[in-house]
Write an enzyme that holds these catalytic residues in place. Structure first.
Site, PDB file in Angstrom:
ATOM      1  CE1 TYR A 180       2.255 -15.195  -6.889  1.00  0.00           C
ATOM      2  CE2 TYR A 180       2.103 -15.434  -9.258  1.00  0.00           C
ATOM      3  CZ  TYR A 180       1.677 -14.854  -8.085  1.00  0.00           C
ATOM      4  OH  TYR A 180       0.661 -13.930  -8.117  1.00  0.00           O
ATOM      5  CD  GLN A 215     -17.119  -1.379  -2.961  1.00  0.00           C
ATOM      6  OE1 GLN A 215     -18.048  -0.708  -3.385  1.00  0.00           O
ATOM      7  NE2 GLN A 215     -16.488  -2.252  -3.711  1.00  0.00           N
ATOM      8  CG  HIS A 258       4.501 -11.601  -9.767  1.00  0.00           C
ATOM      9  ND1 HIS A 258       5.579 -12.291 -10.257  1.00  0.00           N
ATOM     10  CD2 HIS A 258       3.400 -12.288 -10.160  1.00  0.00           C
ATOM     11  CE1 HIS A 258       5.162 -13.345 -10.934  1.00  0.00           C
ATOM     12  NE2 HIS A 258       3.841 -13.367 -10.887  1.00  0.00           N
TER      13      HIS A 258
HETATM   14  P1  FAD Z   1      -8.331  -2.191  -6.371  1.00  0.00           P
HETATM   15  O1  FAD Z   1      -7.330  -3.159  -5.859  1.00  0.00           O
HETATM   16  O2  FAD Z   1      -9.404  -2.707  -7.254  1.00  0.00           O
HETATM   17  O3  FAD Z   1      -8.966  -1.484  -5.106  1.00  0.00           O
HETATM   18  C1  FAD Z   1     -10.098  -0.658  -5.214  1.00  0.00           C
HETATM   19  C2  FAD Z   1     -10.750  -0.560  -3.845  1.00  0.00           C
HETATM   20  O4  FAD Z   1     -11.805   0.392  -3.914  1.00  0.00           O
HETATM   21  C3  FAD Z   1     -11.389  -1.874  -3.407  1.00  0.00           C
HETATM   22  O5  FAD Z   1     -11.010  -2.159  -2.076  1.00  0.00           O
HETATM   23  C4  FAD Z   1     -12.890  -1.615  -3.530  1.00  0.00           C
HETATM   24  O6  FAD Z   1     -13.662  -2.359  -2.608  1.00  0.00           O
HETATM   25  C5  FAD Z   1     -12.940  -0.120  -3.255  1.00  0.00           C
HETATM   26  N1  FAD Z   1     -14.117   0.543  -3.851  1.00  0.00           N
HETATM   27  C6  FAD Z   1     -14.627   0.379  -5.112  1.00  0.00           C
HETATM   28  N2  FAD Z   1     -15.704   1.147  -5.303  1.00  0.00           N
HETATM   29  C7  FAD Z   1     -15.906   1.831  -4.132  1.00  0.00           C
HETATM   30  C8  FAD Z   1     -16.874   2.782  -3.693  1.00  0.00           C
HETATM   31  N3  FAD Z   1     -17.872   3.194  -4.493  1.00  0.00           N
HETATM   32  N4  FAD Z   1     -16.776   3.289  -2.428  1.00  0.00           N
HETATM   33  C9  FAD Z   1     -15.757   2.880  -1.599  1.00  0.00           C
HETATM   34  N5  FAD Z   1     -14.823   1.963  -1.956  1.00  0.00           N
HETATM   35  C10 FAD Z   1     -14.892   1.454  -3.214  1.00  0.00           C
HETATM   36  N6  FAD Z   1      -0.857  -6.537 -10.171  1.00  0.00           N
HETATM   37  C11 FAD Z   1       0.441  -6.626  -9.779  1.00  0.00           C
HETATM   38  O7  FAD Z   1       1.101  -5.589  -9.554  1.00  0.00           O
HETATM   39  N7  FAD Z   1       1.052  -7.853  -9.646  1.00  0.00           N
HETATM   40  C12 FAD Z   1       0.368  -9.026  -9.888  1.00  0.00           C
HETATM   41  O8  FAD Z   1       0.935 -10.113  -9.745  1.00  0.00           O
HETATM   42  C13 FAD Z   1      -1.008  -8.954 -10.304  1.00  0.00           C
HETATM   43  N8  FAD Z   1      -1.742 -10.080 -10.565  1.00  0.00           N
HETATM   44  C14 FAD Z   1      -3.058  -9.962 -10.955  1.00  0.00           C
HETATM   45  C15 FAD Z   1      -3.821 -11.118 -11.255  1.00  0.00           C
HETATM   46  C16 FAD Z   1      -5.153 -11.025 -11.671  1.00  0.00           C
HETATM   47  C17 FAD Z   1      -5.926 -12.262 -12.037  1.00  0.00           C
HETATM   48  C18 FAD Z   1      -5.768  -9.750 -11.762  1.00  0.00           C
HETATM   49  C19 FAD Z   1      -7.220  -9.610 -12.196  1.00  0.00           C
HETATM   50  C20 FAD Z   1      -5.033  -8.597 -11.466  1.00  0.00           C
HETATM   51  C21 FAD Z   1      -3.673  -8.697 -11.080  1.00  0.00           C
HETATM   52  N9  FAD Z   1      -2.904  -7.554 -10.808  1.00  0.00           N
HETATM   53  C22 FAD Z   1      -1.589  -7.652 -10.431  1.00  0.00           C
HETATM   54  C23 FAD Z   1      -3.506  -6.223 -10.966  1.00  0.00           C
HETATM   55  C24 FAD Z   1      -3.952  -5.654  -9.649  1.00  0.00           C
HETATM   56  O9  FAD Z   1      -4.781  -6.563  -8.974  1.00  0.00           O
HETATM   57  C25 FAD Z   1      -4.685  -4.340  -9.839  1.00  0.00           C
HETATM   58  O10 FAD Z   1      -4.043  -3.556 -10.800  1.00  0.00           O
HETATM   59  C26 FAD Z   1      -4.692  -3.604  -8.500  1.00  0.00           C
HETATM   60  O11 FAD Z   1      -5.430  -4.337  -7.556  1.00  0.00           O
HETATM   61  C27 FAD Z   1      -5.235  -2.203  -8.638  1.00  0.00           C
HETATM   62  O12 FAD Z   1      -5.210  -1.587  -7.375  1.00  0.00           O
HETATM   63  P2  FAD Z   1      -6.179  -0.393  -7.047  1.00  0.00           P
HETATM   64  O13 FAD Z   1      -5.870  -0.016  -5.627  1.00  0.00           O
HETATM   65  O14 FAD Z   1      -6.096   0.636  -8.107  1.00  0.00           O
HETATM   66  O15 FAD Z   1      -7.646  -0.998  -7.158  1.00  0.00           O
END
Ligand code: FAD
Length: 381
Positions: free
Chosen positions: A215, A35, A47
């Site tokens: 970190y 998106q 990490h």
């Molecule tokens: P996301 O990273 O949320 O990606 C989803 C993607 O889908 C986004 O790019 C979004 O724009 C897109 N999207 C959403 N809706 C639509 C739509 N309708 N149409 C098209 N695109 C869409 N995890 C670790 O492993 N190590 C860490 O150190 C760590 N630290 C963290 C610290 C914080 C404060 C937080 C909040 C989270 C942390 N996490 C960490 C967890 C990690 O950020 C998430 O678990 C991870 O980003 C999930 O990845 P994902 O690809 O499932 O989703």
């Protein structure tokens, strides 16, 4: 190529890009729809443990990541007030030897950019916000907010905690506010030089009901990062974060160790994020649509394994689709769920409880896991 069956991935986050890259390398025809209008270096530190670097090895970005990232020798847990060491978890060379890959910390935007380079040119489509989806039985129609449409044989929902595809499978349901927030700030490494203090590579400062994880995000130590976990009353959650301040950090962590006071003093910009959650989902797939990562099992981030679980999901889904072939996607989806649910839900529970590595413990069950080598459980298992 045009006759090849098509896989559409919605979301170019860390999970979606891992799935895209691994599936392409396995010979599938994959397109990713994101998106955001363009890529930007969003977010802050992250990490990545040996369990994930083994996946990056397959994606061809392990060395690139190692060259950029910080390599802590230990994860230290310390008492927030007295500074006493509560645990010293060996990483560094120990991790390479015991768990089969390095443990690194990095800026998530830099990592995401690296993941993008491991995909075929032209296969990530920005500015494509999914608005609706229709599984016709013989294929899936994806409709985007810009009025365009795409068709695919299967669709992977890697669209994060507010997943449109989760909503399609299970109905509209907002995530739950966990009752906790995370304050986040990036600090320029040069600002720390004026102090006669030891800013350790990877340390979590704890007290009874709150903590601060700190970190470096680069090997050159020019960027330091902290992320808190603090109980906080709910607010209206418009947008994914709000501005915070040095003052709020002082009110929250003013009683912590001098190293933490120095970090607060150096915080030029602090943001505050609600930590959201969901109960484990009853189904991970339906028909031609399957979920991974935060779309499927979001968690409080205290174990630093949320993205790791998304990336492991991507690897396992690739393994299952390779095993069955795309024609038999329904067997692949069931196999995938059987082989991921226990581990992802287990990590989700420990992460939510915020106990991981607070005291001296063996993290081999997390870091030693190899998603490609783990024996595949059969569907009935
Ligand atoms: P996301 O990273 O949320 O990606 C989803 C993607 O889908 C986004 O790019 C979004 O724009 C897109 N999207 C959403 N809706 C639509 C739509 N309708 N149409 C098209 N695109 C869409 N995890 C670790 O492993 N190590 C860490 O150190 C760590 N630290 C963290 C610290 C914080 C404060 C937080 C909040 C989270 C942390 N996490 C960490 C967890 C990690 O950020 C998430 O678990 C991870 O980003 C999930 O990845 P994902 O690809 O499932 O989703």
């Amino acid at each position: 190529m045009s006759n090849m069956k098509r896989i559409a991935i919605v979301g170019a986050g860390l999970g979606g890009l891992a799935a895209g890259s691994l599936l392409q390398k396995a010979g599938f025809n994959v397109q990713v729809y994101e998106q955001s209008p363009v890529f930007s270096r969003l977010g802050a530190g992250i990490h990545m443990g040996p369990n994930v670097l083994k996946v990056f090895r397959r994606m061809g970005i392990e060395q690139q990541l190692e060259d950029l990232a910080s390599h802590p020798d230990f994860w230290f847990s310390r008492d927030g007030e007295t500074g006493e060491y509560l645990s010293r978890i060996p990483l560094g060379e120990f991790a390479r030897k015991e768990y089969g890959a390095a443990y690194v910390t990095v800026h998530r935007g830099d990592l995401q950019a690296m993941q993008m380079t491991s995909m075929s040119p032209g296969s990530i489509h920005f500015g494509k916000c999914l608005s609706s989806v229709e599984d016709s039985g013989s294929d899936v129609v994806l409709r985007f907010q810009d009025g365009s449409e795409e068709r695919a044989d299967i669709v992977i929902g890697a669209d994060g905690i507010n997943s449109k595809l989760r909503e399609h499978l299970l109905g509209v349901e907002a995530p739950t506010y966990s009752g906790w927030v995370a304050h986040r700030a990036l600090i320029r490494g040069e600002q720390l030089r004026k102090y006669n203090l030891d800013f350790e590579d990877c340390v979590k400062w704890w007290s009874e009901d709150r903590h601060l994880m700190v970190y470096y995000t680069t090997k050159s130590r020019d960027e330091y990062y902290y992320v808190s976990g603090v109980p906080h009353p709910a607010w209206d959650f418009k947008g994914s974060f709000v501005d915070s301040s040095q003052q709020e950090m002082l009110e929250t962590f003013g009683h912590y160790h001098p190293v933490v006071q120095a970090l607060i003093e150096c915080s030029e910009s602090v943001t505050k994020w609600p930590l959201l959650n969901r109960q484990p989902l009853p189904v991970w797939s339906e028909g031609r649509i399957v979920l991974l990562g935060d779309a499927c099992h979001p968690m409080k981030p205290h174990m630093a394994q949320g993205a790791a679980m998304a990336i492991e999901d991507a690897a396992m889904l690739t393994r299952c689709l390779t095993e069955t072939g795309l024609e038999d996607y329904s067997t692949a989806f069931r196999l995938y769920e059987v082989n991921r649910k226990e581990r992802a839900s287990g990590v989700q529970a420990v992460s939510n409880a915020n106990t991981f590595l607070r005291t001296q413990e063996d993290p081999a069950w997390v870091y030693g896991y190899d998603v490609f080598a783990a024996p595949l459980k059969s569907e009935g298992a």
